[in-house]
Write an enzyme that holds these catalytic residues in place. Structure first.
Site, short mmCIF file in Angstrom:
data_model
loop_
_atom_site.label_atom_id
_atom_site.label_comp_id
_atom_site.label_asym_id
_atom_site.label_seq_id
_atom_site.Cartn_x
_atom_site.Cartn_y
_atom_site.Cartn_z
N GLU A 123 -22.95 2.15 -3.34
CA GLU A 123 -23.69 1.27 -2.43
C GLU A 123 -25.13 1.70 -2.20
OE1 GLU A 123 -20.53 1.84 -2.21
OE2 GLU A 123 -19.67 -0.16 -2.09
N HIS A 180 -12.04 -2.23 7.36
CA HIS A 180 -12.36 -3.42 6.55
C HIS A 180 -12.40 -4.67 7.39
CE1 HIS A 180 -11.48 -0.72 3.23
NE2 HIS A 180 -11.89 -1.62 2.38
C1 TPP Z 1 -17.64 2.51 -0.51
C2 TPP Z 1 -16.69 1.48 -0.98
N1 TPP Z 1 -17.11 0.55 -1.87
C3 TPP Z 1 -16.28 -0.42 -2.31
C4 TPP Z 1 -14.99 -0.49 -1.87
C5 TPP Z 1 -14.07 -1.60 -2.32
N2 TPP Z 1 -13.05 -1.05 -3.22
C6 TPP Z 1 -11.82 -0.72 -2.78
S1 TPP Z 1 -10.90 -0.04 -3.99
C7 TPP Z 1 -12.14 -0.18 -5.12
C8 TPP Z 1 -11.93 0.27 -6.51
C9 TPP Z 1 -11.77 1.76 -6.55
O1 TPP Z 1 -11.52 2.13 -7.87
P1 TPP Z 1 -10.93 3.56 -8.20
O2 TPP Z 1 -11.74 4.60 -7.54
O3 TPP Z 1 -10.80 3.65 -9.68
O4 TPP Z 1 -9.52 3.62 -7.50
P2 TPP Z 1 -8.22 2.74 -7.86
O5 TPP Z 1 -8.28 1.52 -6.96
O6 TPP Z 1 -8.27 2.40 -9.32
O7 TPP Z 1 -7.06 3.60 -7.52
C10 TPP Z 1 -13.26 -0.75 -4.55
C11 TPP Z 1 -14.52 -1.05 -5.26
C12 TPP Z 1 -14.57 0.49 -0.92
N3 TPP Z 1 -13.33 0.47 -0.42
N4 TPP Z 1 -15.43 1.45 -0.52
#
Ligand code: TPP
Ligand code: TPP
Ligand code: MG
Ligand code: MG
Lengths: 323, 331, 323, 331
Positions: C60, C129
């Site tokens: 971000e 959220h």
């Molecule tokens: C700072 C932040 N940015 C965006 C999000 C929205 N978001 C939730 S899960 C996710 C994907 C995360 O991917 P990863 O780290 O690979 O974990 P996975 O969900 O694959 O276990 C995103 C972008 C968030 N929760 N926090």
């Protein structure tokens, strides 16, 4: 009884609590060997050693995250953010994690930690090193918010913050660091959430915080000379908020002026004004006036910065305007 | 080939039990979300059970787990009750957080499940901080922090890894690389091949990669890095290659993933493949079926307990902001 | 004339502006190929191609920093933060850099950028959220703050935000994404800083924003049934703030109730209350009442979350309390 | 040895002129801070002039510079006037930002000095964003972003480097490694030897190190990486080893640094050493002295202009929050 600077009172307060409780530790940028860039942690490394007083990388998210994790795991950590403006670089940890975790876990997690930070303007540092951000912390449920106006309160409120089982954001005002005050010897512990009436008065209630307290007091002096008796209240903490003292005073004086260093919109004075307008409207004999920094970033030039931050003259003017 | 392993059979069976319990729990969570009993959202670790199981069994009771919104498995396998977890997902009074946290914030401090964190990256410095407290007390406690591949690009990852390395903290960072963030592939947003392992050297750490679908490999890697941390030899960063069987969250069908890729990984299901290995190793199938039956009845009991459970007491809305149990901000 | 969801109106507004001006580009997590996790950017990649619609890493600070740098260098970028709660992860860039740069450089830097973000509760996502954070942005001088309550305003206010030469934080409410509204064909552009009176009334002024607007309207309906005539104002933007419409309405009704989704302390309603208490005190026939989410993080459970967020019933009760 | 260089004499002289102008400007800034004419704070780059000079001369006019509070040199050498800069430091009406920014926010958009940023790390993603705009227009413009060693540990560094690498942005990141943050050594807070170079591989970038006190080496490195970015071959991360002659800011005596270390680096002063090389290369000393005299009178004129300048007009307090020139938030 000793005369201490506000700056030295910070170290005194930390030292008092570290001596009392092994679980109290201190981290931050340049807080150990250098004694803090504002010299507020001088001597602590020497007194308590490198395990309990530790320098960090320039990593505010790591600093505040470390405070939270350590507090979850039995320490009572104190962290320094060099300038309160840097709260923005770790705001997720402070506002989304630290503040909300106890509630979101149904009370499972206790976070006895203190974030100390140098706040406020008047130092010609410009817009990114001068903000008064108590209201940012006040918007976040789960944070206690403390801002002392004098050396003795620094010791007593810092002790209360360290002993408090909840997270506290402790705002130390840069403009006050060099101010001296009488601080008695021995342990000093105040209670959070108790405002102090610095001066009794009948005609108007002037509410202030931190560096605005001396401004309000000087204004009250001047007003006394013109036959207006002002009651001056030092809030000392915004959360918990001592609405009792506030409402009692307004009931007596019928007039309220807030003196806020923050830019106008959604400043702490807005909350106070709205509480009075909801709970004590019929006590009011005059509009509630807020004296604040205009809704602008702080300029660097001395002449401009002094115009921006509330002065005794502006407070006097505001009070006379509603007499 | 099992007999090559320096792992006794009871541990092998516990690894199997752990994965089966996690699998059954999350399959049920998915069904109940579709049914509408579970509201809000869920992020399932179906397919990633070997990572959770391998680490959970390698940890001591006092060790601490920090995980993400995709943390059902991790929290369950540290000892949280299925009923408490499912109750939390369903927003019932018997939820482990009193239904105030929900699916993304499962926490069970009594079992050292130190929280599920829903904002990417935040819990890495927090886990480092918990490890710092252990270091100050030198109590031999280790923190293990799980996160995804996409998390390796956020600032908090960098700050936490550096602090942990500089301070030599007893913390293990585990990247569950399931190849995707939400609906975008990790390979689209990094300039290296391995999102975690290729960053390790920036913190003076070894690149460590493990097959995240091989529970034995994970268990051995976990035992090694946790022991290292416990010895005082500092943090590790482990990248576990794995895959989520379902979409990112809720009802996401995961259409952004090529069919053959999905099929390929489904073939490598950590549970069925481990089951075959156990059989090949001559473990009596009855052991396995009884583990499955026990897990089945455990989730069934939890499900009915949650169905019957009351919604949270309205009074609790205003409790537990502060340590005194209240939410009072004024006198 | 078409019926559009609030969700689809976002894509329509962005598309309208990207067609009109090549300098308008869009970045964010999952905004391109996936069309946004809330499906608010569907079709834009297909329509405008990968140079102008681009997925980012989960970074971000990089997203918002990129918006600022690009705006300094001739683009008019739009960035999406998936949830407004994530403003905290890049708050330094938003509050300290983007907001202050024009002022600190003596007007040298123009930053025509828009930060779009999904805001608000009611979705059972839990405390990290679900926040309503318009007041965070309102505390920061240099940010414009917009929060539409219906599909047509989404298009018109988003267009205005994109064309505005100053940085705008544009709050899209998650609870409203599925709501349908009439949206005429052709270009739609509103002006920032104009509140809308949704319903005329004489007895009380109810001020609301975003998802609280339908709540206020339903309350007004119910009140009408009980013989109380409420005027409902949709603020639409907090900065600039349409104090004229607000003060005129209060002058007429003599009563003010704010309906805020944010937790109580320093919410936008506090600022509005303080403005009225300072400038229109003598117009008031009753205390100013603020109906807000209590000062707590939002709980996940449906029953609890619905208790926390202001409901029509609570608004009615508040109004009847000051009749 | 100069004749080995593919650098013509006029460029060598311009490099010398740039360093001398920067040196004289900052020495004066220091004196005026001590005198009290300059208020607030100053962060001097005395000793680090070769980095600013080498890069500034390697940049095209349209290229953009992003720097920190320690940015007097960088802003000056992109073309800002000494009077405007000194006026800003002194809080006078003739300040380049109207005295609203101060020492830590020197900005001269007309000369593509895109700002001095006072919060560590923030300007890295901003510089990447400016480069992104250049890429969208494919106008061949390059952004150069200067920061310190301590900045490599903050999250924004990581996010910016990754984004720049993944998007192949025309941006050059320059770490001026002066061995210290404020009062703490960088070596105390990293687990690698080179704070920037040892992080490059995390973004698929080459580790690039240059002697930051050798202006010719810097100029050549700068020309190379800027040309690479201009060609569309993506970002670079350069670590320039250098040292600040004075303390971190204001009147800091820098006592946290060992005397012999300071002495050692003072011997390696980029200006005097380059001067000797030029002499050795047979450059007529009169060229050098006239450059010095010109710089001297330039700073003297700027100083008197600033002494005589008025404080800012009080009216300006309320201007330029918004594009319409106002600070109005209501109607
Ligand atoms: C700072 C932040 N940015 C965006 C999000 C929205 N978001 C939730 S899960 C996710 C994907 C995360 O991917 P990863 O780290 O690979 O974990 P996975 O969900 O694959 O276990 C995103 C972008 C968030 N929760 N926090
Ligand atoms: C986020 C943040 N944290 C802390 C500071 C305070 N601070 C200002 S300069 C500085 C040291 C920076 O060191 P380095 O990056 O090496 O740059 P140098 O000053 O050596 O040029 C610090 C800690 C800041 N401005 N911003
Ligand atoms: Mg992933
Ligand atoms: Mg440095």
């Amino acid at each position: 009884m000793a005369e201490l600077t506000y700056r030295a009172a910070v170290a005194r307060g930390i030292s008092q609590e570290m001596e009392r409780d092994d679980r109290v530790v201190l981290i931050g940028e340049d807080v150990a060997a250098a004694g803090g860039v504002f010299k507020t942690t001088e001597g602590l490394l020497e007194q308590f050693g490198p395990v309990r007083v530790r320098d960090t990388p320039i990593s505010e998210e790591a600093i505040t995250g470390a405070l939270m994790g350590a507090a979850m795991n039995g320490l009572r950590p104190i962290g320094e953010l060099m300038f309160s403006d840097f709260l923005a670089t770790c705001w997720d940890i402070v506002a989304n994690q630290i503040a909300k975790t106890r509630y979101m876990t149904g009370g499972q997690v206790e976070l006895p930690l203190v974030i100390r930070t140098a706040n406020g303007g008047g130092t010609r540092f410009g817009g990114q090193h001068s903000q008064s951000l108590e209201n940012w912390a006040m918007t976040v449920p789960g944070l206690k918010v403390v801002a002392p106006s004098n050396a003795r309160d620094v010791v007593g409120l810092l002790a209360a913050a360290v002993r408090d089982p909840d997270p506290v954001v402790f705002f130390e005002h840069k403009k006050l660091f060099a101010e001296k005050g009488e601080v008695e010897d021995g342990e000093i512990v105040e209670r959070l959430g108790e405002a102090r009436i610095l001066r009794k008065g009948d005609d108007v209630t002037i509410v202030a915080l931190a560096a605005m307290v001396p401004v309000a007091s000087r204004a009250a002096e001047a007003l006394a000379g013109q036959g207006t008796s002002a009651e001056v209240i030092d809030l000392r903490s915004l959360v918990p908020l001592d609405t009792k003292t506030l409402l009692q005073s307004v009931a007596k004086t019928g007039r309220l002026v807030t003196v806020e260093e923050n830019p106008r919109l959604c400043g702490w004075g807005a909350e106070i004004s709205s509480i009075v307008a909801e709970e004590a409207l019929w006590d009011l004999d005059a509009p509630i006036v807020r004296v604040t920094t205009p809704h602008i970033p702080l300029p660097a030039a001395a002449e401009l910065e002094d115009l921006a931050i509330p002065s005794p003259e502006r407070v006097v003017e505001a009070v006379l305007g509603i007499q | 080939m099992m007999n090559e392993l320096a792992i006794d059979r009871s541990t092998l069976l516990e690894l199997y039990r752990a994965m089966v319990r996690a699998r059954y729990f999350e399959e049920r969570a998915y069904d109940l979300f579709m049914e509408g009993l579970v509201k809000g959202t869920t992020h399932l670790g179906l397919g990633q059970e070997a990572v959770a199981a391998g680490f959970a069994l390698a940890m001591d009771e006092a060790d601490m787990t920090f995980c993400t919104y995709r943390g059902h498995n991790h929290t369950l396998l540290r000892g949280a009750s299925m009923t408490g977890l499912l109750g939390e997902l369903a927003g019932k009074a018997n939820g482990i957080c009193g239904a105030k946290g929900g699916s993304m914030h499962l926490t069970d401090i009594a079992n050292r499940a130190m929280g599920s964190y829903a904002i990417v990256g935040a819990h890495l410095p927090i886990a480092a901080g918990a490890a710092w407290a252990s270091q100050v007390r030198s109590d031999g406690q280790v923190s293990v922090c799980f996160f995804g591949d996409g998390t390796t690009n956020i600032g908090a990852f960098h700050e936490a890894l550096n602090l942990a390395a500089v301070w030599d903290l007893p913390v293990v960072f585990v990247c569950e690389n399931n190849l995707y963030m939400e609906y975008t592939a990790i390979s689209d947003v990094i300039a290296v091949e391995h999102p975690a392992a290729d960053r390790a050297s920036a913190y003076g750490l070894e690149p460590l990669i493990v097959d995240g679908n091989d529970v034995v490999a994970v268990y051995e890697m976990a035992s090694d890095v946790i022991e290292r941390a416990r010895r005082g030899d500092g943090p590790s960063l482990v990248e576990a290659k794995t895959y989520r069987h379902k979409g990112h969250s809720r009802a996401d069908p995961g259409k952004y993933r090529p069919d053959d890729e999905v099929a390929e990984w489904l073939k490598r299901d950590p549970i069925s493949s481990f089951r075959s290995r156990l059989e090949a190793d001559g473990i009596d199938i009855s052991h396995l079926t009884s583990i499955e039956n026990e897990a089945r009845s455990e989730i069934d009991e939890a499900t009915s307990a949650v169905r019957e459970a009351d919604p949270p007491d309205p009074e609790t809305l205003m409790t537990d902001v502060w340590a005194d149990g209240s939410s009072t901000w004024r006198n």
